[in-house]
Motif scaffolding. Structure first.
Motif, PDB file in Angstrom:
ATOM      1  N   HIS A   6       0.843  -1.177   0.000  1.00  0.00           N
ATOM      2  CA  HIS A   6       0.000   0.000   0.000  1.00  0.00           C
ATOM      3  C   HIS A   6       0.879   1.228   0.000  1.00  0.00           C
ATOM      4  N   SER A   7       0.537   2.199  -0.878  1.00  0.00           N
ATOM      5  CA  SER A   7       1.339   3.398  -1.000  1.00  0.00           C
ATOM      6  C   SER A   7       1.189   4.253   0.241  1.00  0.00           C
ATOM      7  N   GLY A   8       2.083   5.209   0.368  1.00  0.00           N
ATOM      8  CA  GLY A   8       2.020   6.132   1.486  1.00  0.00           C
ATOM      9  C   GLY A   8       3.110   5.846   2.485  1.00  0.00           C
ATOM     10  N   ILE A   9       3.119   6.632   3.561  1.00  0.00           N
ATOM     11  CA  ILE A   9       4.162   6.540   4.560  1.00  0.00           C
ATOM     12  C   ILE A   9       3.759   5.543   5.631  1.00  0.00           C
ATOM     13  N   VAL A 181       4.981   8.925  -3.382  1.00  0.00           N
ATOM     14  CA  VAL A 181       5.936   9.267  -4.437  1.00  0.00           C
ATOM     15  C   VAL A 181       5.241   9.631  -5.739  1.00  0.00           C
ATOM     16  N   GLU A 182       4.006   9.176  -5.919  1.00  0.00           N
ATOM     17  CA  GLU A 182       3.259   9.496  -7.139  1.00  0.00           C
ATOM     18  C   GLU A 182       2.350  10.700  -6.959  1.00  0.00           C
ATOM     19  N   GLY A 183       2.391  11.332  -5.789  1.00  0.00           N
ATOM     20  CA  GLY A 183       1.598  12.531  -5.554  1.00  0.00           C
ATOM     21  C   GLY A 183       0.220  12.274  -4.994  1.00  0.00           C
ATOM     22  N   ALA A 184      -0.173  11.018  -4.829  1.00  0.00           N
ATOM     23  CA  ALA A 184      -1.502  10.711  -4.285  1.00  0.00           C
ATOM     24  C   ALA A 184      -1.517  10.955  -2.780  1.00  0.00           C
ATOM     25  N   GLN A 299       9.336  19.890   8.508  1.00  0.00           N
ATOM     26  CA  GLN A 299      10.795  19.732   8.486  1.00  0.00           C
ATOM     27  C   GLN A 299      11.197  18.367   9.037  1.00  0.00           C
ATOM     28  N   LEU A 300      10.563  17.967  10.162  1.00  0.00           N
ATOM     29  CA  LEU A 300      10.906  16.686  10.782  1.00  0.00           C
ATOM     30  C   LEU A 300      10.510  15.513   9.883  1.00  0.00           C
ATOM     31  N   ILE A 301       9.333  15.618   9.257  1.00  0.00           N
ATOM     32  CA  ILE A 301       8.891  14.544   8.365  1.00  0.00           C
ATOM     33  C   ILE A 301       9.825  14.419   7.179  1.00  0.00           C
ATOM     34  N   GLU A 302      10.241  15.554   6.625  1.00  0.00           N
ATOM     35  CA  GLU A 302      11.166  15.512   5.486  1.00  0.00           C
ATOM     36  C   GLU A 302      12.494  14.902   5.908  1.00  0.00           C
ATOM     37  N   ASN A 303      12.992  15.269   7.114  1.00  0.00           N
ATOM     38  CA  ASN A 303      14.232  14.672   7.605  1.00  0.00           C
ATOM     39  C   ASN A 303      14.077  13.166   7.784  1.00  0.00           C
ATOM     40  N   ALA A 304      12.924  12.767   8.344  1.00  0.00           N
ATOM     41  CA  ALA A 304      12.684  11.338   8.559  1.00  0.00           C
ATOM     42  C   ALA A 304      12.621  10.594   7.236  1.00  0.00           C
ATOM     43  N   GLN A 308      14.857   7.514   6.053  1.00  0.00           N
ATOM     44  CA  GLN A 308      14.294   6.272   5.521  1.00  0.00           C
ATOM     45  C   GLN A 308      14.879   5.940   4.151  1.00  0.00           C
ATOM     46  N   ALA A 309      15.025   6.970   3.297  1.00  0.00           N
ATOM     47  CA  ALA A 309      15.587   6.735   1.965  1.00  0.00           C
ATOM     48  C   ALA A 309      17.021   6.248   2.063  1.00  0.00           C
ATOM     49  N   GLU A 310      17.771   6.832   3.007  1.00  0.00           N
ATOM     50  CA  GLU A 310      19.162   6.407   3.191  1.00  0.00           C
ATOM     51  C   GLU A 310      19.221   4.966   3.672  1.00  0.00           C
ATOM     52  N   GLU A 311      18.328   4.628   4.608  1.00  0.00           N
ATOM     53  CA  GLU A 311      18.290   3.258   5.117  1.00  0.00           C
ATOM     54  C   GLU A 311      17.876   2.282   4.020  1.00  0.00           C
ATOM     55  N   ALA A 312      16.885   2.691   3.199  1.00  0.00           N
ATOM     56  CA  ALA A 312      16.462   1.839   2.080  1.00  0.00           C
ATOM     57  C   ALA A 312      17.609   1.635   1.102  1.00  0.00           C
ATOM     58  N   GLY A 313      18.399   2.696   0.888  1.00  0.00           N
ATOM     59  CA  GLY A 313      19.558   2.571   0.009  1.00  0.00           C
ATOM     60  C   GLY A 313      20.572   1.587   0.551  1.00  0.00           C
ATOM     61  N   ARG A 314      20.782   1.626   1.880  1.00  0.00           N
ATOM     62  CA  ARG A 314      21.720   0.671   2.491  1.00  0.00           C
ATOM     63  C   ARG A 314      21.217  -0.759   2.337  1.00  0.00           C
ATOM     64  N   ARG A 315      19.888  -0.944   2.569  1.00  0.00           N
ATOM     65  CA  ARG A 315      19.340  -2.301   2.416  1.00  0.00           C
ATOM     66  C   ARG A 315      19.455  -2.775   0.975  1.00  0.00           C
ATOM     67  N   TYR A 316      19.213  -1.850   0.020  1.00  0.00           N
ATOM     68  CA  TYR A 316      19.323  -2.228  -1.392  1.00  0.00           C
ATOM     69  C   TYR A 316      20.750  -2.659  -1.715  1.00  0.00           C
TER      70      TYR A 316
END
Length: 548
Positions: A6-9, A181-184, A299-304, A308-316
């Motif tokens: 499911h999309s979203g955070i 990520v798709e704007g929905a 600001q906090l959500i964007e930092n989080a 998350q993106a950095e962690e996903a990159g590490r897992r990838y």
């Protein structure tokens, strides 16, 4: 097993740990009912014949969660007991027909770090006195935001944001919506003033939410009975909402001195609260505090999200490393020893995994060598290369004619409709009398060093995977003792230096004619490119005919 995505955070919704054999997966129960079964449209699909097509569902009622059996043939079990309907508690074990094979472990909320839990317990114990000044409130919430920023966990950020806003406004319900990520726009978190999770946003004022996002402006009504257009607001009337507040969450922008710099960044979501009671005590300063909270939250959500993106990159990267290790083992070649020839080969990937492979097989008809290059790079090319290698290897072992092997590979590629993927390949078979048969499918022509001559056998066919009805033919060369055949992928001839010049076929012929081994080709390519990275995989295979 497969689970719907499911999309979203990721939110503060309950989770379940799905265990099947040695595999484990975390599922977010971010909507209700959450369905389980063998049917492919279920949220959790368990491919076991003992699981019914529509086996069970997990539903939320008044903040509590229940598992409901949907008339399954083999039953639904909680902690080993067969149930029709059962209220779920933390760490309950759910099994669906297939006992001791696959199961769910239920968790009401995401687990958090000790630091996060300690901080949240402090936040939940804070009581705001009615006589507290707006400045005191602002100080409290900004301090909470700064502390939470050190934790960097998105779920806790959303939870604390809603709790803080509900305490400030004395509203009954709070929601956070975020764009994926798709704007929905999707529901990321929902809680009521009792601290219970809200999974359903059907009773909010959708017109207020959409209007605030479209206009990128705040919406604050503390008594809807005073609104002129209240009759046009169907949800407000239908659900008797008296207080409705919606604050856009704007993505932080870089500060500049430009006069045309927009006052607010791109809208990333919204903070929405409502209540069935009027809240006339929200002053203009309290409004400013709400705005400050929304700004800090964005600001906090964007930092989080960045974390998350950095962690996903590490897992990838970890998964890519595992895939590379598996591919290396799959594509490892045990070079056969035959009395009339020698073969060597080596690959240099421009990525961790690539689409080149080679194989050498001693068959009753002679020594077979194949070199292939699947279009593209990365995981998809590597996957197809592994499949292609397995097909060719098994067919060579069975003694199939070369043209039939190539035709079978082409039929497989075109029948499966594998996107725009195709492969160039060259497959050869050398007999002990020096007779060499080869089939070239769109590949770089081989380099034949015959005495002091450098020849390029030019017979060719279409690459495999382009046309289903393509036909393939072979050609022959008569090798003499001391002759060598060098096969390369186009990563060699198309290797570039800093100026953009290619290594090309002419340099390959010059190096091959003077070389004593294939390592000279790799050295020449490295010298030519200098420090310029390879833009494609480079593979070189050398076949040396010694004679009887």
């Amino acid at each position: 097993m497969s689970a719907s995505s499911h999309s979203g955070i990721s939110s503060i919704f309950p989770i379940a740990i799905f265990v099947q054999g040695s595999d484990q997966q975390t599922l977010s129960l971010n909507h209700t009912p959450y369905t389980v079964g063998r049917k492919v449209d279920r949220d959790l699909v368990i491919a076991d014949p003992r699981v019914s097509r529509e086996h069970a569902s997990i539903v939320a009622e008044n903040g509590e969660f229940f598992v409901v059996d949907l008339g399954s043939k083999h039953g639904t079990f909680v902690n080993g007991e067969k149930v029709d309907r059962h209220k779920l508690q933390r760490n309950d074990r759910l099994e669906f027909g297939a006992r001791d094979v696959a199961y769910l472990i239920f968790h009401p909320l995401h687990t958090t770090s000790n630091t996060a839990r300690e901080f949240l317990s402090q936040i939940s114990g804070i009581q705001i006195a009615p006589e507290a000044s707006d400045l005191e409130k602002l100080t409290l919430f900004m301090e909470a935001a700064r502390k939470l920023n050190t934790i960097g966990v998105l779920d806790e950020i959303l939870m604390t944001l809603i709790d803080a806003t509900l305490k400030l406004t004395r509203a009954e319900r709070g929601y956070i919506f975020l764009r994926d990520v798709e704007g929905a726009l999707t529901l990321a978190a929902g809680r009521n003033s009792k601290g219970e999770p809200l999974l359903d946003d059907k009773t909010i004022s959708r017109s207020v939410l959409d209007g605030a996002l479209t206009s990128n402006s705040e919406y604050l009504v503390t008594d809807t009975s005073q609104m002129l257009d209240v009759k046009e607001r169907q949800s407000i009337v239908a659900f008797d909402l008296r207080t409705v507040i919606c604050m856009p969450l704007r993505k932080p922008i870089v500060q500049t001195t430009r006069a045309d710099q927009p006052a607010g960044g791109e809208v990333m979501g919204a903070l929405y609260v409502d209540s069935r009671f009027a809240s006339r005590d929200i002053t203009s300063v309290s409004h400013d505090i709400l705005r400050a909270i929304a700004t800090e939250a964005a600001q906090l959500i964007e930092n989080a999200r960045l974390v998350q993106a950095e962690e996903a990159g590490r897992r990838y990267q970890q998964e890519l490393s595992i895939a590379a290790s598996i591919q290396q083992r799959l594509l490892a070649v045990t070079l056969p020893e035959v009395p009339f020839a020698r073969v060597n080969g080596r690959n240099m990937s421009c990525k961790e995994i690539g689409g080149d492979f080679f194989e050498a097989v001693n068959t009753p008809q002679g020594l077979a060598v194949v070199l292939a290059d699947v279009s593209g790079k990365g995981v998809s090319a590597a996957l197809l290369a592994s499949i292609l290698q397995g097909m060719v290897y098994s067919q060579l072992i069975s003694g199939m004619p070369l043209t039939e092997i190539v035709d079978a590979v082409n039929r497989f590629f075109t029948y499966k409709h594998i996107g725009e993927k195709y492969a160039t390949m060259i497959i050869t078979r050398l007999r002990n009398d020096g007779d060499l048969e080869y089939v070239n499918c769109g590949h770089v022509p081989p380099v034949w060093i015959c005495g002091k001559e450098v020849l390029r056998p030019a017979h060719g066919n279409l690459p495999v995977g382009l046309l289903a009805d393509a036909t393939y033919s072979s050609d022959r060369c008569q090798m003499r003792p001391g002759d060598r055949l060098i096969l390369v992928t186009d990563g060699v001839t198309e290797a570039e230096n800093a100026r953009g010049d290619m290594f090309d076929s002419e340099r390959l012929e010059q190096v091959a004619g003077k070389s004593s081994s294939m390592e000279d080709v790799f050295s020449a390519v490295a010298d030519f490119c200098g420090g310029t990275p390879l833009n494609d995989d480079c593979t070189v295979v050398e076949l040396f005919y010694t004679g009887n």
